[in-house]
Design an enzyme around this catalytic site. Structure first.
Site, PDB file in Angstrom:
ATOM      1  N   TYR A   8       0.840  -1.206   0.000  1.00 28.63           N
ATOM      2  CA  TYR A   8       0.000   0.000   0.000  1.00 28.63           C
ATOM      3  C   TYR A   8       0.869   1.247   0.000  1.00 28.63           C
ATOM      4  O   TYR A   8       2.050   1.223   0.373  1.00 28.63           O
ATOM      5  CB  TYR A   8      -0.970   0.008   1.188  1.00 28.63           C
ATOM      6  CG  TYR A   8      -0.328   0.238   2.545  1.00 28.63           C
ATOM      7  CD1 TYR A   8      -0.159   1.526   3.051  1.00 28.63           C
ATOM      8  CD2 TYR A   8       0.077  -0.831   3.343  1.00 28.63           C
ATOM      9  CE1 TYR A   8       0.412   1.740   4.301  1.00 28.63           C
ATOM     10  CE2 TYR A   8       0.641  -0.629   4.589  1.00 28.63           C
ATOM     11  CZ  TYR A   8       0.805   0.665   5.062  1.00 28.63           C
ATOM     12  OH  TYR A   8       1.373   0.876   6.298  1.00 28.63           O
ATOM     13  N   CYS A   9       0.268   2.354  -0.448  1.00 23.06           N
ATOM     14  CA  CYS A   9       0.927   3.656  -0.477  1.00 23.06           C
ATOM     15  C   CYS A   9      -0.174   4.715  -0.415  1.00 23.06           C
ATOM     16  O   CYS A   9      -1.338   4.394  -0.181  1.00 23.06           O
ATOM     17  CB  CYS A   9       1.786   3.804  -1.723  1.00 23.06           C
ATOM     18  SG  CYS A   9       0.875   3.555  -3.268  1.00 23.06           S
ATOM     19  N   THR A  10       0.162   5.959  -0.642  1.00 22.93           N
ATOM     20  CA  THR A  10      -0.811   7.040  -0.452  1.00 22.93           C
ATOM     21  C   THR A  10      -2.021   6.897  -1.373  1.00 22.93           C
ATOM     22  O   THR A  10      -3.158   6.862  -0.913  1.00 22.93           O
ATOM     23  CB  THR A  10      -0.146   8.404  -0.678  1.00 22.93           C
ATOM     24  OG1 THR A  10       1.000   8.519   0.165  1.00 22.93           O
ATOM     25  CG2 THR A  10      -1.121   9.535  -0.358  1.00 22.93           C
TER      26      THR A  10
END
Length: 247
Positions: free
Chosen positions: A182-184
């Protein structure tokens, strides 16, 4: 009152003419009074924009009228003032730099996990097939320090180009587990999941990233805020600014 619409969006799609498109998008964004950043590369588009809601949504609608961007999805939040100082449209080699040209999400996207599905997996501690679920934060260390999913792996990256080496070193520990990167907003974790799957890891990406999770699920299994690259500094799970922007 929060009256300025903020959007983030990206799409891996082939763009044969980034410099020409740069001029077109810059002229339209300036005419609409928008501010923020648009990154263009042959592999796709990445944008962070803010402005009047009608103008900004009209800009996005026109962008989607181009078949290359028809599937572009946006994540929205609001602020009381404009969080960007100017309008920039840049042409880059990659819209998110990884320095691995064989990783081409526009050609073969990694499987995605919906926020609601991830919440169910986290509540059970297992995926639907009974495998252990491991969350992997693909952001830089300073971003992770603002907030993260509870118990997520954090490799203390200083830049995303370090991800492949870190993944290679950890691949054996991830064997037999379901890894959700996951990331922003989804752009880094999309490339990360492809790389991990190429290394034999059962990897998925969180669809829509952290901001998509906040929008669909809220703050379940999350601690802290989410760093964003504008003057709001970070967003809470309710998608409100950590620091109010002054007009």
């Amino acid at each position: 009152m929060a009256s300025v619409l903020n959007i983030s969006a990206y799409l891996f799609t082939h763009i044969a003419d980034p410099p020409e498109l740069r001029s077109t998008l810059r002229d339209r964004a300036l005419a609409d009074g928008l501010k923020g950043t648009i990154l263009l590369a042959e592999e796709g588009i990445n944008l962070f924009l803010a402005g009047d809601a009608v103008a900004l949504r009209g800009f996005v609608a026109d962008l989607r009228a181009d078949p290359r961007f028809a599937s572009l999805t946006t994540k929205e939040s609001w602020s009381a003032a404009q969080p960007f100082g100017r309008m920039l449209v840049k042409v880059k080699r990659e819209i998110i730099r990884m320095d691995h040209p064989t990783i081409r999400p526009e050609a073969d996207r990694a499987p995605a996990v919906a926020p609601e599905t991830l919440r169910r997996w986290l509540e059970r501690g297992r995926d639907d097939e009974g495998r252990e679920v491991v969350l992997l934060d693909t952001r830089n260390a300073f971003e992770v320090d603002y907030g993260s999913f509870d118990g997520a792996l954090d490799w203390r990256l200083e830049r995303f180009t370090q991800f492949p080496d870190a993944a290679a070193a950890a691949a054996a520990d991830l064997d037999g587990k379901t890894v959700v990167s996951y990331c922003t907003g989804g752009i880094r974790c999309e490339k990360a999941a492809i790389y991990l799957r190429g290394a034999g890891v059962q990897a998925y990406q969180l669809d829509g990233g952290i901001l998509g999770y906040f929008e669909q699920v809220g703050g379940d299994h999350w601690s802290g805020d989410c760093f964003v690259f504008d003057e709001r500094e970070a967003l809470t799970p309710a998608l409100t600014p950590r620091r109010e922007v002054l007009a």
